[in-house]
Enzyme design. Structure first.
Site, mmCIF file in Angstrom:
data_model
loop_
_atom_site.group_PDB
_atom_site.id
_atom_site.type_symbol
_atom_site.label_atom_id
_atom_site.label_comp_id
_atom_site.label_asym_id
_atom_site.label_seq_id
_atom_site.Cartn_x
_atom_site.Cartn_y
_atom_site.Cartn_z
ATOM 1 N N GLY A 188 0.786 -1.239 0.000
ATOM 2 C CA GLY A 188 0.000 0.000 0.000
ATOM 3 C C GLY A 188 0.805 1.269 0.000
ATOM 4 O O GLY A 188 0.228 2.349 0.129
ATOM 5 N N ASP A 201 3.958 -3.376 3.488
ATOM 6 C CA ASP A 201 4.886 -3.023 2.418
ATOM 7 C C ASP A 201 6.298 -3.348 2.882
ATOM 8 O O ASP A 201 6.518 -3.763 4.026
ATOM 9 C CB ASP A 201 4.764 -1.542 2.033
ATOM 10 C CG ASP A 201 5.032 -1.329 0.538
ATOM 11 O OD1 ASP A 201 6.049 -1.862 0.037
ATOM 12 O OD2 ASP A 201 4.240 -0.647 -0.124
ATOM 13 N N ASP A 245 6.651 -8.893 2.464
ATOM 14 C CA ASP A 245 6.997 -9.131 1.059
ATOM 15 C C ASP A 245 5.920 -10.049 0.485
ATOM 16 O O ASP A 245 5.737 -11.178 0.965
ATOM 17 C CB ASP A 245 8.376 -9.799 0.968
ATOM 18 C CG ASP A 245 8.799 -10.097 -0.464
ATOM 19 O OD1 ASP A 245 7.941 -10.039 -1.380
ATOM 20 O OD2 ASP A 245 9.981 -10.398 -0.678
ATOM 21 N N PHE A 246 5.200 -9.569 -0.538
ATOM 22 C CA PHE A 246 4.025 -10.338 -0.985
ATOM 23 C C PHE A 246 4.346 -11.619 -1.737
ATOM 24 O O PHE A 246 3.440 -12.344 -2.149
ATOM 25 C CB PHE A 246 3.060 -9.481 -1.820
ATOM 26 C CG PHE A 246 3.688 -8.657 -2.918
ATOM 27 C CD1 PHE A 246 4.585 -9.196 -3.819
ATOM 28 C CD2 PHE A 246 3.336 -7.317 -3.061
ATOM 29 C CE1 PHE A 246 5.128 -8.433 -4.841
ATOM 30 C CE2 PHE A 246 3.882 -6.548 -4.081
ATOM 31 C CZ PHE A 246 4.771 -7.106 -4.969
ATOM 32 N N ARG A 255 -3.964 -2.267 -4.813
ATOM 33 C CA ARG A 255 -4.196 -1.141 -5.725
ATOM 34 C C ARG A 255 -2.960 -0.901 -6.581
ATOM 35 O O ARG A 255 -1.866 -0.643 -6.084
ATOM 36 C CB ARG A 255 -4.523 0.144 -4.965
ATOM 37 C CG ARG A 255 -4.731 1.311 -5.937
ATOM 38 C CD ARG A 255 -5.270 2.550 -5.265
ATOM 39 N NE ARG A 255 -5.626 3.520 -6.287
ATOM 40 C CZ ARG A 255 -4.817 4.504 -6.707
ATOM 41 N NH1 ARG A 255 -3.627 4.641 -6.182
ATOM 42 N NH2 ARG A 255 -5.223 5.327 -7.641
ATOM 43 N N HIS A 278 -0.516 -4.822 -12.035
ATOM 44 C CA HIS A 278 -0.129 -4.348 -13.374
ATOM 45 C C HIS A 278 1.387 -4.139 -13.480
ATOM 46 O O HIS A 278 1.907 -3.914 -14.568
ATOM 47 C CB HIS A 278 -0.902 -3.081 -13.759
ATOM 48 C CG HIS A 278 -0.526 -1.849 -13.002
ATOM 49 N ND1 HIS A 278 -1.028 -0.608 -13.326
ATOM 50 C CD2 HIS A 278 0.282 -1.638 -11.922
ATOM 51 C CE1 HIS A 278 -0.532 0.299 -12.504
ATOM 52 N NE2 HIS A 278 0.252 -0.314 -11.640
#
Length: 808
Positions: free
Chosen positions: A648, A672, A693-694, A709, A713
């Site tokens: 985020g 984040d 860490d995603f 968000r 992409h």
């Protein structure tokens, strides 16, 4: 009937019948050339409203003229001492009736003029249209009131024309005073309708000489206004004499003259195209033989098919064509009988010229010319030269080439005018609060620019576009826009900017020229500038971050792009070992995220930019997706997690959500990398920070909603699946929702911004913007199902609502 015609009577009839004859001729020409309501010209039963009103006015006017003629025959214009009592009574009777009918004709005539002006504007000039309605209503009411007072001024009414009848005329003074008001309002209406067309003509892209000529033609009603003024003066004269039959001749003359002048000068502007074509016919006939019918048009079947393909042009075209045709297409090929056969369809226009003998060859060849013409319409305005060469190859005689170019130019201008009318409607809708109109308005303006630009102008604009970015970056770095914005509305000179930035003044002027042209400031004098709304916005922290982020990174990649293509070659996603991205080729790291870890200045610019991207007046994600309603079932137990904002950034999305929804229970957690979280000075009290860490397992299980968000992409499908998988592992299938706030492209006709964002993702992150079908395929591959795509009314991003699919 013994006639008492004499004295001033013949003068009255001679002047007014001459005016009547001229009016009859003009209305007859109008019936021939400007009476039909085809196209967009308003009307009824196939006839234009302004023509119907003028015909009605003509009938009423001839009635008034005939009645006045009867009055003159009984002695109008003679001194009463020279007339018998019987003639005096009859003169007065027919004179009063004629005046009443003429007054009503003034109303109808002005309505005809107003109807023409309304049709000429179509739906533009909204305030002007309202003013026309007001003037028409006002002059109509006062004239009707005057007629009623005329009939009521004497009791009994017979005393009005026969003084010997017993009775009273107590309202004569009131009637005369209202007559002054009626005459004044009528004169004002005539003058207003004479000067009003200036507001229509002034914005036209024409020479001053042409504009003045059009104003003179459209403003002929000024003479009617002068007649109305003289009529008002004449009213005062007859109230001061008892010799009515003689004194009233002046008033009656001006009443009829004003009536006829309204009809005459209301018809001349409508006939302007007729007079232009008539003059061109006279000039061109000795120099050019008339176009003869082709030998191939030999039977009634052909004639019928041509009648279908060549409809009569609309009234709008007849009014506007001589005005709107661009200067380079002013040759009018339509002379003789062709003057009234212009087609709305440019392809039909081309086909017509073929079939009347402008080309040689069979009908198939004519259709070949038309087929060649079609793709050029509204597309390639610079193709006149190759266009004419191709026509010559197809057998078109050289002397007829201007006709084809005219048809093509005329079509282009009609397309442009249609776009302008559509923009006006969208602007009104946007102003009225239509949330979808703003985006359509911007797209329409872009389409209009492309329609007006020639291909060379479009190419030139694109070639020079980078220079605007260069000048803006210089101004940002030098602080010039900041200085102008901080001046509290006071002007700032180039000399002042030069002094504060240690830059040569001439160089400042050169850069500021470009910035004022693109709207980033206002040039209000020689080397003097002032701030506008764009100046203020451009100097905000987020805007400066965006400027540095895009320019410093993108221009570097642009400079190395050709070497990259000729060397490693374009790698779209670079997921495999050994593949190198354009970003890495230029900046040394695989994507922008690697650079941000090493470059603190770029990291700050990026975070400032991201923090500002969701503008205050743009729709928020929790409004696009009705979060308050959907989160109503959020768990209230201690430690329950409501919302997890993954990657985020500075946390602006969670902060805005909490500010707008403070009562929804549950934890709101911002996740984040450490480098991002360390730069956050303060967060909303209801927002927690968590380093994460995603690509690793999600530590928060069973949250009501997980939020991404503008994250996916940035990544290819391969990497996005890894990110989504970690979220799916943590979701409760009966309770959790995943919300993806991102672009959802349509399959065709995406906006320029959406297309540019897709390329930006490729250059910065080797990512991609996705269509709805692409999103469904990606999410479905990791066990997610799209419940709904929530689209914003304004803006370009959407919120995708997903749930975890329970495997059976």
């Amino acid at each position: 009937m013994a006639t008492a015609l004499g004295a001033k009577g013949p003068l009255v009839l001679g002047v007014t019948w001459t005016e009547a004859a001229l009016a009859v001729v003009l209305v007859a020409l109008r019936a021939k050339t400007a009476s039909f309501s085809e196209g967009k010209m308003p009307g009824i039963f196939g006839l234009r409203w302004d023509f119907l009103w003028i015909v009605f006015a003509m009938i009423v006017a001839l009635t008034a003229q005939s009645l006045m003629t009867v009055s003159a025959a009984y002695g109008l214009g003679n001194h009463q001492s020279a007339l018998s009592n019987s003639d005096i009574v009859k003169t007065n009777l027919w004179s009063w009736i004629a005046q009443i009918v003429a007054i009503l004709c003034l109303v109808v005539g002005r309505i005809a003029v107003i109807s023409f002006l309304l049709a000429l504007q179509e739906r533009t000039h909204r305030n002007g249209r309202r003013l026309l309605y007001v003037v028409g209503t006002l002059q109509g009411l006062i004239n009707v009131v005057e007629v009623v007072l005329i009939l009521k001024q004497c009791e009994p009414i017979q005393k009005l024309w026969d003084p010997s009848v017993p009775g009273t005329c107590n309202m004569i003074k009131i009637c005369s005073q209202v007559g002054y008001l009626q005459g004044s309002i009528g004169a004002f209406a005539d003058l207003f309708l004479a000067f009003y067309p200036i507001s229509i003509i002034a914005p036209l892209q024409q020479t001053l000489k042409v504009k003045i000529g059009l104003c003179l033609i459209m403003g002929g009603g000024l003479i009617a206004g002068i007649a109305g003024i003289n009529k008002t003066i004449a009213i005062s004269l007859i109230t001061q004499t008892s010799d009515i039959t003689y004194s009233i001749y002046s008033l009656n003359t001006w009443v009829l003259t004003e009536m006829w002048f309204i009809i005459i000068f209301g018809s001349i502007p409508v006939l302007r195209p007729f007079f232009i074509r008539f003059g061109q016919t006279i000039r061109t006939t000795p120099q050019r033989p008339p176009i003869q019918p082709s030998k191939h048009k030999s039977n009634s079947r052909d004639a019928e098919s041509e009648e279908e393909i060549l409809p009569r042009s609309s009234g709008v075209g007849q009014i506007m064509d001589p005005i709107i045709v661009p200067a380079r297409h002013t040759v009018d090929p339509f002379s003789n009988n062709l003057s009234y056969s212009k087609s709305e369809d440019p392809v039909s226009c081309t086909y017509m010229l073929c079939c009347i003998g402008a080309t040689d060859g069979p009908k198939e060849q004519c259709r070949s010319v038309a087929a060649f013409h079609r793709p050029l319409i509204n597309k390639d305005q610079d193709a006149v030269a190759p266009f004419t060469l191709r026509l010559l190859e197809l057998g078109v005689s050289e002397e007829y080439l201007p006709a084809f170019v005219y048809c093509r130019g005329r079509s282009i201008m009609r397309g442009i005018l249609d776009k302008i009318r559509n923009l006006e409607k969208l602007a009104e809708a946007d102003e009225a609060g239509d949330s979808k109109a703003h985006g359509k308005l911007l797209k329409g303006i872009s389409d209009l620019l492309l329609a007006v630009e020639t291909p060379s102008e479009t190419t030139s604009r694109l070639n020079f576009q980078a220079l605007q970015n260069i000048c803006t970056r210089i101004a940002v770095e030098k602080g010039w826009l900041h200085a102008i914005a901080a001046s509290s509305g006071e002007p700032v000179t180039a000399k002042q900017l030069s002094a504060t930035s240690s830059t040569d003044e001439i160089f400042v002027v050169r850069i500021m020229r470009v910035l004022s042209c693109i709207g980033l400031c206002d040039e209000i004098g020689v080397r003097t500038y002032a701030a506008n709304a764009r100046t203020q916005f451009k100097t905000e922290q987020g805007s400066i971050g965006a400027e540095k982020h895009h320019f410093d990174l993108d221009f570097g990649m642009g400079g190395r792009l050709v070497d990259y293509m000729r060397g490693p070659g374009i790698q779209q996603f670079a997921d495999n070992p050994g593949e190198i991205t354009l970003f890495e080729y230029t900046h040394g790291t695989k994507s922008i995220f690697g650079l941000l870890e090493k470059n603190s200045e770029q990291k700050k610019s990026f975070d400032d930019y991201m923090r500002s991207r969701r503008l205050v007046d743009a729709p928020q994600w929790f409004d696009i997706y009705p979060a308050a309603t959907h989160f109503a079932n959020a768990r209230k137990d201690a430690g329950a997690t409501l919302l997890v904002d993954i990657a985020g950034g500075p946390g602006q999305e969670l902060e805005r959500f909490k500010e707008c929804n403070p009562t929804i229970p549950g934890r709101c957690v911002l996740q984040d990398l450490a480098i991002t979280l360390q730069r956050i000075e303060k967060l909303h009290d209801g927002v927690e920070k968590m380093e994460y860490d995603f690509f690793t397992p999600q530590p928060l299980k069973g949250a009501r909603a997980y939020f991404l968000r503008d994250v996916l992409h940035n990544w290819s499908d391969i990497q996005s699946k890894k990110i989504l998988t970690r979220i799916v592992e943590a979701m409760d299938p009966e309770y959790s929702t995943l919300l993806i706030d991102d672009y959802v492209l349509s399959d065709t006709n995406v906006s320029l911004r959406e297309a540019e964002m897709d390329i930006l993702m490729w250059t910065h992150t080797s990512g991609i913007e996705r269509t709805e079908g692409h999103w469904r395929e990606l999410c479905g591959s990791v066990g997610l199902e799209i419940i709904k795509v929530w689209a914003a009314d304004r803006g370009q991003e959407s919120v995708i609502e997903l749930r975890k699919v329970v495997s059976t």
